[in-house]
Scaffold this motif. Structure first.
Motif, PDB file in Angstrom:
ATOM      1  N   ALA A  52       0.840  -1.201   0.000  1.00  0.00           N
ATOM      2  CA  ALA A  52       0.000   0.000   0.000  1.00  0.00           C
ATOM      3  C   ALA A  52       0.874   1.250   0.000  1.00  0.00           C
ATOM      4  CB  ALA A  52      -0.930  -0.009   1.202  1.00  0.00           C
ATOM      5  N   ALA A  53       1.952   1.236   0.792  1.00  0.00           N
ATOM      6  CA  ALA A  53       2.870   2.371   0.833  1.00  0.00           C
ATOM      7  C   ALA A  53       3.566   2.554  -0.515  1.00  0.00           C
ATOM      8  CB  ALA A  53       3.906   2.169   1.937  1.00  0.00           C
ATOM      9  N   GLU A  75       7.463   6.860   8.877  1.00  0.00           N
ATOM     10  CA  GLU A  75       8.491   7.865   8.599  1.00  0.00           C
ATOM     11  C   GLU A  75       8.233   8.625   7.299  1.00  0.00           C
ATOM     12  OE1 GLU A  75      12.123   5.406  10.785  1.00  0.00           O
ATOM     13  OE2 GLU A  75      12.172   5.741   8.613  1.00  0.00           O
ATOM     14  N   LYS A  76       7.208   8.241   6.556  1.00  0.00           N
ATOM     15  CA  LYS A  76       6.891   8.932   5.302  1.00  0.00           C
ATOM     16  C   LYS A  76       6.726  10.429   5.504  1.00  0.00           C
ATOM     17  CE  LYS A  76       3.634   9.149   1.451  1.00  0.00           C
ATOM     18  NZ  LYS A  76       2.417   8.586   0.826  1.00  0.00           N
ATOM     19  N   SER A  77       6.144  10.826   6.625  1.00  0.00           N
ATOM     20  CA  SER A  77       5.886  12.243   6.873  1.00  0.00           C
ATOM     21  C   SER A  77       7.175  13.054   6.976  1.00  0.00           C
ATOM     22  CB  SER A  77       5.069  12.416   8.157  1.00  0.00           C
ATOM     23  OG  SER A  77       5.782  11.909   9.276  1.00  0.00           O
ATOM     24  N   TYR A 111      19.216  10.097   6.154  1.00  0.00           N
ATOM     25  CA  TYR A 111      18.717   8.728   6.137  1.00  0.00           C
ATOM     26  C   TYR A 111      18.216   8.286   7.506  1.00  0.00           C
ATOM     27  CZ  TYR A 111      20.346   4.171   7.815  1.00  0.00           C
ATOM     28  OH  TYR A 111      20.502   3.026   8.522  1.00  0.00           O
ATOM     29  N   MET A 112      18.819   8.821   8.556  1.00  0.00           N
ATOM     30  CA  MET A 112      18.454   8.398   9.899  1.00  0.00           C
ATOM     31  C   MET A 112      17.025   8.812  10.258  1.00  0.00           C
ATOM     32  SD  MET A 112      21.987   9.025  12.005  1.00  0.00           S
ATOM     33  CE  MET A 112      22.009  10.765  11.631  1.00  0.00           C
ATOM     34  N   THR A 113      16.498   9.783   9.548  1.00  0.00           N
ATOM     35  CA  THR A 113      15.148  10.256   9.823  1.00  0.00           C
ATOM     36  C   THR A 113      14.093   9.392   9.143  1.00  0.00           C
ATOM     37  OG1 THR A 113      16.001  12.514   9.993  1.00  0.00           O
ATOM     38  CG2 THR A 113      13.627  12.266   9.676  1.00  0.00           C
ATOM     39  N   PHE A 114      14.414   8.862   7.968  1.00  0.00           N
ATOM     40  CA  PHE A 114      13.384   8.157   7.192  1.00  0.00           C
ATOM     41  C   PHE A 114      13.887   6.903   6.496  1.00  0.00           C
ATOM     42  CE2 PHE A 114      14.829  12.072   4.887  1.00  0.00           C
ATOM     43  CZ  PHE A 114      15.691  11.463   3.987  1.00  0.00           C
TER      44      PHE A 114
END
Length: 231
Positions: A106-107, A171-173, A185-188
């Protein structure tokens, strides 16, 4: 109350990066630690991250450490694996396996990339590593070659695989179309591995230990290459 969770994802390239953060969610503490493939192992407690390397780094407020070494994108190696199941599952998956696969797809559909297939040939090794993590109680990457890897831990046992998938996708947001580097990269990084366009296969395995339920997600071919975008 939401379960306490831990999650890790790894870069496909040999860069070093660590992040530690903690926040309360519905009276449950959430701690996230992100490390790279081939980086030194990191362990966590409630208030400190210890990174073991030639240069010992120990700090309760450790935010980021980046390698200054230039990074080349490696060639992906693939084994002669069995053909995967269809992109929406083969009908033989457990409810939690199917839900985790559906969440991934779905993502991916939201950003216009093709479905992943559940590849049972990856399951035995992922399960063995999940059991190793559960026995040790430490959430650290395996260093597996030729595969992407997202890791997750929760305090309870229910729906661990789909909970892991949803945690990665959340983490998409934080992702705004950037190329991957060793800090953003560490954020998402969990999310970008989920939607990496050249990844075609996935499997998730879980095991329960004294510290919680550990989930290992494996992706083939891997994503999160430095200097590239997921789609």
């Amino acid at each position: 109350m939401r379960p306490s969770v831990l999650a890790l994802s790894m870069l496909a390239a040999n860069a070093a990066a660590w992040r530690w953060s903690s926040q309360a969610q519905c009276s449950a503490e959430t701690v996230t630690v992100t490390v790279t493939a081939n980086a030194p192992a990191a362990t966590t407690s409630a208030a400190i991250v210890t990174v073991t390397s030639a240069e010992q780094v120990q700090a309760s407020t450790l935010v980021t450490k980046k390698s200054t070494t230039s990074v080349a994108v490696p060639q992906t190696t693939t084994s002669a694996a069995a053909q995967p199941t269809s992109g929406t599952g083969s009908g033989s998956l457990t409810t939690d396996q199917q839900a985790s696969l559906d969440a991934h797809n779905a993502a991916r559909a939201e950003v216009g990339v093709s479905n992943l297939a559940w590849d049972s040939s990856l399951l035995a090794d992922a399960q063995a590593y999940a059991e190793k993590l559960a026995a040790s109680g430490n959430l650290v990457h395996s260093g597996v070659s030729g595969l992407g890897e997202n890791l997750y831990m929760q305090s309870g046992t229910d729906n661990a695989l789909v909970n892991a998938a949803n945690a990665f996708i959340s983490e998409k947001s934080s992702y705004n179309g950037e190329v991957i580097d060793s800090s953003n990269y560490m954020t998402f990084g969990h999310y970008t591995q989920v939607v990496w366009s050249s990844t075609t296969k996935v499997v998730l395995a879980s095991a329960k230990g004294s510290k919680g339920t550990f989930v290992v997600a494996r992706y083939s071919p891997p994503g999160n290459y430095i200097g590239q975008k997921p789609y």
